[in-house]
Design an enzyme around this catalytic site. Sequence first.
Site, PDB file in Angstrom:
ATOM      1  N   SER A 193      24.332 -32.438  42.374  1.00 32.03           N
ATOM      2  CA  SER A 193      23.250 -33.072  41.619  1.00 32.03           C
ATOM      3  C   SER A 193      23.837 -34.066  40.606  1.00 32.03           C
ATOM      4  CB  SER A 193      22.448 -31.975  40.905  1.00 32.03           C
ATOM      5  OG  SER A 193      21.621 -32.508  39.912  1.00 32.03           O
TER       6      SER A 193
ATOM      7  N   HIS B  28      29.395 -37.677  31.225  1.00 33.29           N
ATOM      8  CA  HIS B  28      28.252 -36.806  31.523  1.00 33.29           C
ATOM      9  C   HIS B  28      28.530 -35.399  31.046  1.00 33.29           C
ATOM     10  CE1 HIS B  28      24.589 -35.749  33.720  1.00 33.29           C
ATOM     11  NE2 HIS B  28      25.183 -34.588  33.910  1.00 33.29           N
TER      12      HIS B  28
ATOM     13  N   ARG C  31      14.375 -26.968  42.543  1.00 34.13           N
ATOM     14  CA  ARG C  31      15.300 -25.896  42.120  1.00 34.13           C
ATOM     15  C   ARG C  31      14.866 -25.304  40.788  1.00 34.13           C
ATOM     16  NH1 ARG C  31      20.231 -29.048  41.362  1.00 34.13           N
ATOM     17  NH2 ARG C  31      21.131 -27.125  40.576  1.00 34.13           N
TER      18      ARG C  31
ATOM     19  N   ASP D 212      17.925 -36.219  44.661  1.00 34.35           N
ATOM     20  CA  ASP D 212      18.284 -35.280  43.592  1.00 34.35           C
ATOM     21  C   ASP D 212      17.084 -35.024  42.692  1.00 34.35           C
ATOM     22  OD1 ASP D 212      20.004 -33.791  41.654  1.00 34.35           O
ATOM     23  OD2 ASP D 212      19.378 -35.457  40.398  1.00 34.35           O
TER      24      ASP D 212
ATOM     25  N   LYS E  27      24.214 -38.607  41.098  1.00 27.66           N
ATOM     26  CA  LYS E  27      23.672 -39.577  40.127  1.00 27.66           C
ATOM     27  C   LYS E  27      24.785 -40.446  39.560  1.00 27.66           C
ATOM     28  CE  LYS E  27      21.623 -36.217  37.916  1.00 27.66           C
ATOM     29  NZ  LYS E  27      20.766 -35.062  37.832  1.00 27.66           N
TER      30      LYS E  27
HETATM   31  N1  URA Z   1      22.348 -31.316  35.342  1.00 28.48           N
HETATM   32  C1  URA Z   1      22.018 -31.973  36.485  1.00 28.48           C
HETATM   33  O1  URA Z   1      21.886 -33.186  36.491  1.00 28.48           O
HETATM   34  N2  URA Z   1      21.857 -31.251  37.603  1.00 28.48           N
HETATM   35  C2  URA Z   1      21.996 -29.914  37.647  1.00 28.48           C
HETATM   36  O2  URA Z   1      21.840 -29.336  38.712  1.00 28.48           O
HETATM   37  C3  URA Z   1      22.317 -29.240  36.454  1.00 28.48           C
HETATM   38  C4  URA Z   1      22.507 -29.964  35.310  1.00 28.48           C
END
Ligand code: URA
Length: 434
Positions: A183, A82, A168, A161, A187
């Site tokens: 966040s 990621h 946000r 999220d 995931k």
């Molecule tokens: N990527 C994400 O998935 N969440 C965030 O808060 C910032 C970048």
Amino acid sequence: MRMYDLIMKKRNGGELYEEEIRYFVEGYTKGTIPDYQVSALMMAVFFQKMTAQETAALTMAMAHSGDMLDLSAIRGIKVDKHSTGGVGDKTSLALTPMVAACGIPVAKMSGRGLGHTGGTIDKLESFPGFTTALSTEQFIENVNKIGIAIMGQTADLAPADKKLYALRDVTATVDNMSLIASSIMSKKLAAGADAIVLDVKTGSGAFMKEEQDARALAEEMVRIGVHAGRKTVAVISDMDQPLGYAVGNALEVKEAIDTLNGHGPADFVELCLTLGSQMLLAGGMAETEEEARKKLQKVINDGSALKKLAEFVEAQGGDSRAVYDTELLPKAELIQPIPAPASGYVSRIVCDEVGICSLILGGGRETKESEIDLAVGLVLCKKVGDYVQMGEPLAMMHANDPEKASQASERFLAACTISAAPPVARPLIKAILS
Ligand code: URA
């Protein structure tokens, strides 16, 4: 429990208990706690910050707010990767077929573009017909059959999220370390991989502009991952100028394909080899970094990574002929140079501004509903440290609208600094934490 009390406690600098965090995450997901109260709490968190315990509790509550994917039907150690988001960051497009060709099963959940940063799913949709709307069964079957599948975040995966991120995004509460860490990790944990390799970006194109903040974010995410029983590694990499040369969906796909053909830009190749090595080590496919790099280089040299990309595109409904003939990718009508206004060394390219240029051209979304133009973007001709003669192109712009092209060109020039002396080079890889 009352949401009002939680907001007040955080506003006054207090620490929320695990059950208080679970209460607001569950309530917000179900819709019993309204946006305005959660906005107030997010702003209080932004100013007062969260402790490591609060961040871990928020991550787990969000991960468990929906389905936790069970990937046990996939053979082998599943390694996810990621990126915290960048400009020209097409790493997943080249890296996932590379590691899959080395035998790592890739079962990846990817996102769309966010703000000035691009998203893997948008880029992949440059292959006509490509879809990431796979059922979990299809997803697992594709990984077992060809070694790679990528799907979008489903409504059932970390829905807390999904809702919180959207909130946000419009309440200026994105760039908080605990909120970003929870966040991303919620995931990743819900997506079920055994090991996670994180690419934490720092510099003007990243959410974390300062290296010490990126390091703190990386440490936090590694701590959360390890605590949840997943092998987690973080690479801190530079995002102070675009990665590679291409910025824009189809343009980045072409650059990723060039890379799999052995003609990738040096910085992009280096990042793929660094992250790929960590993935091979985590997946037990190599004992040392040197061995991992050799394996990754081999699948580029013998064409097997490119073949893997074609198999993957085809398995997800895309036209895989474009992997071998990039002329079939979407193309812009206007391709024009942006000439350098002076001679000298390119000493700075404000990276998020380049992402915004691509947005202006139509390559990103202004609103959640916007349609994106896959063909547009910029291809740099010069990177930081290169010498340019006045009038030589700094970049080539790919546009479909002359008005947007002139706006983007002006903004791009304002983002570039040309100096008499060469700049001090910034290392691409700043640290690897595990
Ligand atoms: N990527 C994400 O998935 N969440 C965030 O808060 C910032 C970048």
